[in-house]
Structures are given as C-alpha cells and as structure tokens.
Design a protein around this motif. Structure first.
Motif, PDB file in Angstrom:
ATOM      1  N   ASP A 187      -5.277   1.579  -2.435  1.00 46.38           N
ATOM      2  CA  ASP A 187      -6.649   2.012  -2.212  1.00 46.38           C
ATOM      3  C   ASP A 187      -6.791   2.425  -0.747  1.00 46.38           C
ATOM      4  OD1 ASP A 187      -7.461   1.546  -4.799  1.00 46.38           O
ATOM      5  OD2 ASP A 187      -8.097  -0.512  -4.391  1.00 46.38           O
ATOM      6  N   GLN A 238      -5.229  -0.609   1.269  1.00 49.02           N
ATOM      7  CA  GLN A 238      -5.021  -1.858   0.528  1.00 49.02           C
ATOM      8  C   GLN A 238      -3.802  -1.647  -0.362  1.00 49.02           C
ATOM      9  OE1 GLN A 238      -7.066  -4.439   1.020  1.00 49.02           O
ATOM     10  NE2 GLN A 238      -6.250  -5.894  -0.451  1.00 49.02           N
ATOM     11  N   MET A 263      -1.230  -3.094  -3.001  1.00 46.77           N
ATOM     12  CA  MET A 263      -1.175  -4.158  -4.007  1.00 46.77           C
ATOM     13  C   MET A 263       0.126  -4.071  -4.794  1.00 46.77           C
ATOM     14  SD  MET A 263      -5.110  -4.126  -5.354  1.00 46.77           S
ATOM     15  CE  MET A 263      -5.334  -2.367  -5.041  1.00 46.77           C
ATOM     16  N   ASN A 294      -0.997  -8.838  -2.061  1.00 50.63           N
ATOM     17  CA  ASN A 294      -1.503  -7.592  -1.496  1.00 50.63           C
ATOM     18  C   ASN A 294      -1.454  -7.674   0.032  1.00 50.63           C
ATOM     19  OD1 ASN A 294      -3.567  -9.501  -1.297  1.00 50.63           O
ATOM     20  ND2 ASN A 294      -5.132  -7.937  -1.283  1.00 50.63           N
ATOM     21  N   ARG A 295      -1.597  -6.538   0.644  1.00 47.94           N
ATOM     22  CA  ARG A 295      -1.571  -6.484   2.096  1.00 47.94           C
ATOM     23  C   ARG A 295      -2.519  -5.388   2.565  1.00 47.94           C
ATOM     24  NH1 ARG A 295       3.813  -6.372   5.980  1.00 47.94           N
ATOM     25  NH2 ARG A 295       2.694  -6.417   7.968  1.00 47.94           N
ATOM     26  N   THR A 296      -3.302  -5.717   3.566  1.00 48.56           N
ATOM     27  CA  THR A 296      -4.222  -4.748   4.161  1.00 48.56           C
ATOM     28  C   THR A 296      -3.575  -4.156   5.403  1.00 48.56           C
ATOM     29  OG1 THR A 296      -6.143  -5.960   3.334  1.00 48.56           O
ATOM     30  CG2 THR A 296      -6.516  -4.391   5.120  1.00 48.56           C
TER      31      THR A 296
END
Length: 460
Positions: free
Chosen positions: A356, A380, A382, A416-418
């Motif tokens: 995203d 974002q 995921m 997940n990782r931002t």
C-alpha cells in the motif's frame, strides 16, 4: 381482562425429559457431535510452522488458518464465507428441512452432550423424573455431581473458545499461574456460562422462543421439501393393541399410540399433530417409531422423512428424489457453486505479498540539492506467507525519477513493515502539477508476479 385470562397468555414451562433412543438417525447425530467437537476442541491445539494452526489473533490483527494468513484488508473473504454459509443453509433447508438444527447446531450438539452426562449420573428418563420428585441426600449428591460435570464441560468450552483468539498454550500457562487478563476472564466466563445456561438449563426453550431460524424456516419450505412427517392416513385411528391382533378389523391404524415419539422429542412436541415450528428435525421420533413398528411386525416408516406431496400422492422413493431437483434447488445450487468456485479461485490466486502506498501530506513537495524535486511516500509492505521475503522497490512514470536511499527491504514471515521513501525527479522532468507515477515491487521468488501501485508526484 380477568387475572385468569391474563395468565393464559403465557405458557408455563413443563420440563422435558427426553428419552434416550438408538437408530440410524441417532447414530448420525452422535457422529456429528463427535465431528464438530473434535474440530472445535482439537484444532486450536494443532501446530503449524511453529505456531498455532488456527488462531484468530486479535492483538496482532491477523487470522491464521493453517497455511493462510489473513489481515484486516482480507475482510472480503470473510464476507464471501458468510454468503456461502447463508446460501448453504437456504439450499439444505429447501431440500431437507432443518438439517442444521437437528444435527450440527451448537445448541443441539451441546444439549446432547449435557443430556448424556445427565443420563450417566441420574439414569434414564423414568429415573430422572422420579429423582426430581424425590428429596434427600441421594438427590442432592447426584444433582451436585451432574452440575459439577456440566460446569467442567462449560469451563473447558469457554477456555477453548478463548484459545482461538489468543494463543492457547499461553492461555493455559496464564490459567495455571493465575495471570489471566480481564478480557480473557470475561470471555471464558461469558462463553462457558452461556454454554451451561443454554444447553443445561434452557434447552428446548432456546429453539422454541429464542432462535429466529425456527420463525422464518417456513419461507424456505415448499411441498417438495423433505420434512419429518407422520403418515396420518396409515396411522389413524390410533389405539393400543396386542401384537398379532387384527387391528384393521377393529378399525385402527398402524399407530399403537404408545407416545414414545413424544417422549424422545427434545422439544416435547407430538409430531403426529403435523409440522410445527418447534420441530428441529433431529429425527429421534423416526428412530423410536421404527423400533416400535419392528416389534409389532409392521412396516417401518409410519414417521419418516418425506414431503407433503409424497405423503398425499403416495410417491415412492424414486418419485421423491426426482422432485428434489426442482427449479428452486437448481438456482440455489448454481449460485452456491458459483460463489464457492470464485472463493476457491480467489484463495488460489491470492498474492502472498501486498503493498500500500500513501502520499505524505505534511510535505507535498520540496526542492533539494542538485535541482531535484522530492516527494515523500509511506509504503506498507505486507508479507502474508510463512517465509521471509525481500521486497525490491523501484519507481517509474517520469523521466529520470529515482528513489533516494535503500530500495530493498526484508520483511519477516507473516508480518508487515512500514517504510518511508523519498522519491526525486529533476525539475525539468515535468510541468507544474500532479503527475502519475508507479511503484514497482519485485520479489525474490520468480513465481510471485511483480506488484505495481499507482500514486502521484507533485511538481511545485
């Protein structure tokens, strides 16, 4: 309105003492009890890749179902699953009445389990009725033992239920060390308490007065729906007789008026009065009546699964089956299989990764050294698979547009990782205004197709 008339508006509950019965349908009912409870009590203990196989982890906002990991963004699959369940209910009810209620409904299943405990402790129907009318230490002891066993089953049911929403092994450790959180205590007591209340205390009242399904089932029935029916033409006039007696000469039907079909009914109705909304379709009366017919050397099937048309027109089994595939059933089946097919296809083609892109609104655009315009984005990343994956990110859409910084990120399994990324483009790459750009994400697995997400680049 007189007090007597006012009191007549409400039915005083008469306790139902269901009589134990054996037979084909009783065996099917207990098979479903075993199947549903093995699934319910067992699946939360199954390991999968070092974690719980089935876990709806509310704290992490992830649903683990064996090899699948679902995120809040996957609520679409839950909606489709609910639609499949609804259409399945419509289809099965149209074809064969209240199969769900009679064989797999939790109210039916747990009532069967509680009645089994009651029978083991207090005895059969006659003994239970006699015990309730007596008093003394024996009654107190038997009742206390029954209530204790009900409590244990209910408590374990509540613990198992909570074990699907928080890791069950951690839950058991917290119980052993008296470290349960407030919410865990609440839901164990809530679910366990209502299991005890519904299956042990209220029983048939839930089906008769609380369950909405009994009220709208008639909308899904038609004259070709398989329901539990009493063959009035064959059975009436009812009357007792001895085995071998020429009852037809006395003007009697096959029904010996023993009342066993009423005694085995978990809701306490008389199926000989016709179809009633209280009938849950458990078929206990069929097993009971068939046993009586066998003892009297009469043909079985005085009470049987049949349809209104079949009873009235004296259809044989082939005629009944031929009318099962009617337009209504075909429409339900076609819609159901189409939805199931789409659901399976969606799961099979579901990408194990997702990206995203959100444009940073605090700094729409700024000029940086070297004659570049910079926009900031939040990505974002995921990873819904069970292995760690490397995301390689690139950007396109404008001349000489590029990422400033590391374009590769490792995301661990089921996490997940931002990532905040700075995208730069030369001032002369575009005119003032908003321009479409694309973030391309390639994975380290060639079998996973690359992802492309659209965003905008603002030139001041």
């Amino acid at each position: 309105m007189t007090p007597a008339e006012d009191d007549s508006l409400y039915e005083v509950r008469q306790k139902v003492y269901p009589r134990a019965v054996s037979g084909v349908f009783a065996n099917w009912r207990w098979a479903m009890v075993w199947l549903t409870q093995i699934v319910f009590y067992g699946f939360c203990w199954l390991p999968w890749n070092g974690r719980q196989g089935v876990l709806f982890h509310l704290a992490e906002r992830k649903f683990y179902i064996f090899g699948f990991v679902f995120w809040p963004q996957d609520v679409f699959y839950l909606a489709v699953l609910l639609i499949i369940s609804a259409y399945s209910l419509f289809l099965f009810t149209t074809v064969a009445g209240r199969l769900w209620c009679g064989f797999t409904c939790p109210q039916t299943v747990y009532t069967e389990m509680f009645l089994w405990i009651e029978k083991i402790v207090e005895g059969d129907r006659a003994k239970r009725m006699k015990l309730d009318q007596s008093g003394g230490a024996r009654k107190f002891g038997l009742k206390s033992l029954k209530y204790f066993l009900w409590f244990v089953l209910s408590a374990w049911t509540g613990i198992t239920f909570v074990g699907y929403f928080t890791p069950v092994q951690g839950l058991m450790h917290d119980i052993a060390n008296w470290q349960l959180s407030g919410w865990e205590i609440f839901w164990v007591l809530f679910y366990g308490g209502f299991t005890y209340l519904m299956a042990g205390v209220m029983r048939e009242q839930v089906c008769k007065y609380m369950c909405p399904y009994a009220r709208f089932q008639s909308v899904m029935f038609d004259q070709d729906t398989l329901i539990i029916t009493y063959d009035q033409e064959r059975g009436d006039p009812r009357g007792s007789r001895r085995k071998g007696e020429d009852y037809k000469a006395a003007g009697k039907g096959d029904c010996v008026d023993c009342g066993i079909c009423v005694q085995v009914c978990p809701t306490g109705i008389d199926i000989r009065n016709g179809l009633q909304y209280e009938c849950i379709g458990c078929a206990a009366c069929i097993d009971a009546c068939d046993q009586v017919m066998e003892k009297m050397d009469y043909p079985k099937g005085l009470i049987r699964y049949s349809t209104e048309n079949a009873v009235r027109k004296h259809w044989v089994r082939a005629d009944i089956l031929r009318h099962v595939m009617r337009p209504r059933v075909l429409i339900y089946s076609a819609i159901l299989w189409a939805i199931i097919g789409a659901f399976i296809w969606g799961l099979a083609t579901r990408s194990p990764v997702r990206v995203d892109v959100i444009k940073d609104r605090t700094t729409l655009a700024r000029e940086v050294e070297g004659g570049f315009i910079e926009n900031i984005y939040v990505l974002q990343l995921m990873n819904t698979s069970e292995i760690a994956r490397e995301f390689r990110i690139s950007v396109s859409g404008l001349s000489d547009i590029r990422l400033d910084g590391n374009a590769s990120q490792l995301v661990q399994a089921a996490s997940n990782r931002t990532l905040t990324v700075h995208v730069r483009a030369p001032v002369e790459a575009a005119e003032r205004g908003s321009h479409p750009i694309y973030f391309d994400v390639n994975l380290d697995d060639p079998e996973i197709r690359p992802l492309r997400e659209k965003s905008v680049f603002i030139m001041p």
